[in-house]
Structures are given as structure tokens and as C-alpha cells.
Scaffold this active site. Structure first.
Site, short mmCIF file in Angstrom:
data_model
loop_
_atom_site.label_atom_id
_atom_site.label_comp_id
_atom_site.label_asym_id
_atom_site.label_seq_id
_atom_site.Cartn_x
_atom_site.Cartn_y
_atom_site.Cartn_z
N ASP A 81 33.56 -81.15 -32.92
CA ASP A 81 34.09 -80.52 -34.05
C ASP A 81 34.08 -81.51 -35.46
O ASP A 81 33.87 -82.68 -35.26
CB ASP A 81 35.61 -80.09 -33.95
CG ASP A 81 36.48 -81.09 -33.60
OD1 ASP A 81 35.98 -81.96 -32.70
OD2 ASP A 81 37.65 -81.09 -33.96
N GLU A 139 39.07 -81.37 -31.38
CA GLU A 139 39.78 -82.77 -31.17
C GLU A 139 40.58 -82.73 -32.51
O GLU A 139 41.67 -83.30 -32.38
CB GLU A 139 38.76 -83.81 -31.02
CG GLU A 139 39.48 -85.19 -30.59
CD GLU A 139 40.57 -85.75 -31.94
OE1 GLU A 139 41.29 -86.26 -31.66
OE2 GLU A 139 39.78 -85.82 -33.03
N GLU A 140 40.31 -82.37 -33.71
CA GLU A 140 40.95 -82.67 -34.82
C GLU A 140 41.89 -81.70 -35.19
O GLU A 140 42.64 -81.76 -36.00
CB GLU A 140 40.00 -82.70 -36.10
CG GLU A 140 38.76 -83.46 -35.90
CD GLU A 140 39.03 -84.96 -36.19
OE1 GLU A 140 40.16 -85.21 -36.49
OE2 GLU A 140 38.15 -85.90 -36.13
N ARG A 180 40.38 -101.58 -24.85
CA ARG A 180 41.88 -102.17 -24.93
C ARG A 180 42.34 -101.53 -23.43
O ARG A 180 42.54 -100.37 -23.23
CB ARG A 180 42.68 -101.64 -26.05
CG ARG A 180 43.98 -102.40 -25.91
CD ARG A 180 44.87 -101.86 -27.14
NE ARG A 180 46.23 -102.70 -26.91
CZ ARG A 180 46.54 -103.76 -27.31
NH1 ARG A 180 45.59 -104.43 -28.14
NH2 ARG A 180 47.59 -104.09 -27.24
#
Ligand SMILES: [Zn+2]
Ligand SMILES: [Zn+2]
Length: 394
Positions: A81, A139-140, A180
Site C-alpha cells: 500500500d 500496512e499503513e 536488530r
């Protein structure tokens, strides 16, 4: 050697990956409206002879099975998206859907995963195990495409032992990646607060209940939730970016409206902080004669990169790119719906460097001048293919 074959293939497909990215960048679609993007991805999967299943309306899931026998499964995820931003870049592939822009690099993720799919398809005879490709919507935007796809069973049949996600990072030079292990990104909750009083003439405060003063106390006091109640070893952020008291020099308004964000990396504390903030705000308002509606919209959970998987994946990235091109990432207090995968499956979300200062490609994600250095696609496709093949035990 599989590594050299992957590197060679990734150079061979580079121009196509750029072209696909540019196509997607020119034609961005908002969260939950990725119809054309989804059709484009489906077309590319067809070209590769891969079958796919649709999920969460515009999402797609496909499997690539290595010819050698193995029950192992690894999932690779790309989001599709774009954002409600008007692109300010003057580039040949500028967004043609005015007001919508791939300003978070999801065009790069989708085109890269298509490239990875092509590499893996060509090398099928040389690895054991199954790669599950996840092209997810939204996702947003809450509730997040990842959560919907998980509900619809994206992590079942077959169940992946690991989920990998790659995201662009304009702070890291193209050609490098970052990892990470452990907690990496924050849970994010939206706060919508209305403080109610009784408005009137600014010259007669004794006849009114001033919601502006109540709000001033609430805003200051709420910071104690972070400074006095949160464990200092675990990060928490509370910010209010919108405060509307629509009175005048001589008019006390009836109410004040606030919007803010609360972010942390501990689900138990997250729930406790919600209760404390609400109780504190309501208590202060009541003690001052007013009232407060404190509404919390829960966002994504925190994102955790599983330690063993991330250490292994990082090692494989060093094999593929050289130690000097694999960096350590700091904690990032933004949110990402990949967190949903990380809450239910061993996951690793790593960053693909897309910065090129000499070409002025330095803007942050979610800005109108965001762009990616496309040279990053020289590694994005092959790296993911290599990580998947290695994770499958080859
Ligand atoms: Zn974003
Ligand atoms: Zn993003």
C-alpha cells in the site's frame, strides 16, 4: 555455489525489478484499495508459473517448493500500500495518482519480493523446503493487513517456522542492510480525548468551568505516566500533537479536543498505562469540575525479532554481502504491522539501505520528497532469496 548463482541472477533481473518498482511507484494505491497493484503482482506470479491464493481482499499468497524433499517452510513478506501524500519529486516515475504516493517504499518491497520469487523459481532444483510469499495489503492503516491475513490463515497450511520482512531505510546507504535482535519497534495506540467544561465570557471565570486550564493540568500530569510509572529500562513515549480549544481572547470554550500517541514495547505495561492515563485524566477533570472522555484506539503491537533466527539471518546476510555491509540497528519507536507476525511466529524484520546522499536521496519515509536509491535492488532480491534458502537448511 548457490550464492554466486543468486548474485548472478539478481544482476540479470535488476532492470526488471527497477521497471516493476517504477510501475508501482507511478500507480500507487491507498491501504485496502490495492486492486491494480494486486492484479499486477498476480500477473507477475502467473508469468513465473506460480499459483496463488487471495487473502484479505487484495492480498496474495504463493508457494515456491524446492525440488528436494523437506518439510521446512519460510515465509517472506512484502507490503503493497501507499500513503495519502502528494509526491513532490520531479522524477520520470512520479505518482500519477495525485494525492497518493509510495512514500514508505512498499513499491520497493513488492518489486523486490517479485524479484526474489523469480530467483527462487529459477533455482528450484537446487534447494529443499518451501518458500511462502506474502504480498499483503494495508500496512499503513488499522487494523493492518497483516492482522487480517493472519486471521485468514496466512501462517497455516503450510505453517512457516520463520517469517522474514525487508523494509527500506533512508538512514542507511544503498548496498548495506541493518539488523536488530529482540525488541525493535513500538506498539502504537492513538489517543482521542475530549475535556468538557462550561464555556462563557473570559472576564467571568467564576461562572464557567474552564476546559483549557483542565487540559493544561491533564497534559502535564499525563507525562508522569511515562516518567514515574513506566519501567525506565523499557521505552515509553507519550506525545500530544493536536490540542484544539476553539475559544477567543475573551471566550472560554465549552470543550477542548486532544489527539496523541502512546508507544511502548511491553504488552502488560501497555494495558496498565492505558488504565492509568484514563484514570488520571478523568480524575483531574472531575476534581476541577469538568469531565473527560478518554478514548484509546489500539494500534499495532510491538515488533520483536526472535533472537536465534535474527542472529542466524544476520550471519547469512554477512555471508552474502560481506560483514562491512551489515549494520546494527537502534530501537525505532515507530510502528509496523509486521509486528503481528512477530507476535505469533519466529520473525525477523530487517532494513534495506536506500540512501544516496550524492543524489540527494535522503528524505525520511512518509514525506513528499521520499525516494529510494534503486541500486539497492542489486542486493534486495538476491539477499532475500539467499536468506530464505539458508533458513530452509540448505
Ligand atoms: Zn510507513
Ligand atoms: Zn512501511
Amino acid at each position: 555455489m548457490i550464492k554466486e548463482q543468486i548474485q548472478e541472477l539478481s544482476q540479470k533481473i535488476f532492470n526488471d525489478v527497477v521497471a516493476n518498482r517504477r510501475h508501482l511507484h507511478t500507480n500507487p494505491e491507498l491501504s485496502f484499495h490495492e486492486q491494480k497493484t494486486s492484479a499486477f503482482v498476480a500477473g507477475k506470479l502467473d508469468e513465473l508459473g506460480l499459483t496463488y491464493e487471495k487473502m484479505a481482499d487484495t492480498g496474495l499468497v504463493a508457494l515456491i517448493k524446492g525440488d528436494m524433499p523437506s518439510d521446512k517452510v519460510v515465509a517472506l513478506r512484502a507490503d503493497m500500500d501507499a500513503l495519502p501524500i502528494t509526491e513532490a519529486n520531479d522524477v520520470p516515475y512520479k505518482s500519477q495518482n495525485v494525492g497518493v504516493m509510495h512514500a514508505c517504499g512498499h513499491d520497493a518491497h513488492t518489486s523486490s519480493l517479485l524479484g526474489t520469487a523469480r530467483i527462487l523459481t529459477e533455482l528450484k532444483s537446487q534447494f529443499a523446503g518451501t518458500v511462502k510469499l506474502i504480498f499483503q495489503p494495508a500496512e499503513e492503516k488499522l487494523p493492518g493487513g497483516a492482522s487480517l491475513m493472519i486471521k485468514e490463515g496466512v501462517l497455516e497450511n503450510p505453517k512457516p517456522q520463520a517469517v522474514l520482512g525487508q523494509h527500506v531505510m533512508p538512514l542507511i546507504d544503498a548496498g548495506k542492510v541493518g539488523f536488530r535482535a529482540g525488541k525493535y519497534m513500538a506498539s502504537t495506540d492513538e489517543l482521542y480525548v475530549t475535556v468538557k467544561g462550561k464555556g462563557g465570557h473570559g472576564a467571568q471565570p467564576q461562572q464557567n468551568i474552564d476546559p483549557v486550564i483542565i487540559t493544561a493540568h491533564i497534559l502535564t500530569a499525563l507525562q508522569q505516566v511515562v516518567s514515574r510509572f513506566a519501567d525506565p529500562k523499557s521505552p515509553s513515549v507519550l506525545s500530544f500533537g493536536k490540542v484544539i480549544a476553539n475559544g477567543a481572547t475573551n471566550v472560554i470554550p465549552n470543550e477542548v479536543y486532544l489527539e496523541g500517541t502512546f508507544r511502548t514495547m511491553d504488552e502488560k505495561w501497555r494495558d496498565e498505562a492505558h488504565k492509568r492515563m484514563k484514570k488520571m485524566a478523568e480524575g483531574i477533570a472531575e476534581s476541577m469540575g469538568g469531565s473527560c472522555d478518554f478514548n484509546i484506539m489500539r494500534g499495532y503491537p510491538f515488533l520483536i525479532n526472535e533472537e536465534v533466527l535474527t542472529a542466524a539471518t544476520r550471519g547469512h546476510a554477512e555471508d552474502y554481502l560481506g560483514k562491512e555491509n551489515v549494520l546494527d540497528l537502534d530501537i525505532w519507536m515507530a510502528a509496523e504491522d509486521f509486528a503481528y507476525y512477530s507476535q505469533v511466529a519466529d520473525s525477523c524484520f530487517y532494513r534495506l539501505g536506500t540512501r544516496n546522499e550524492s543524489r540527494g536521496i535522503t528524505s525520511s519515509v512518509h514525506t513528499p520528497t521520499f525516494d529510494v536509491e534503486e541500486d539497492a535492488f542489486k542486493i534486495s532480491t538476491g539477499l532475500m532469496a539467499y536468506l530464505a534458502i539458508k533458513q530452509l537448511g540448505n
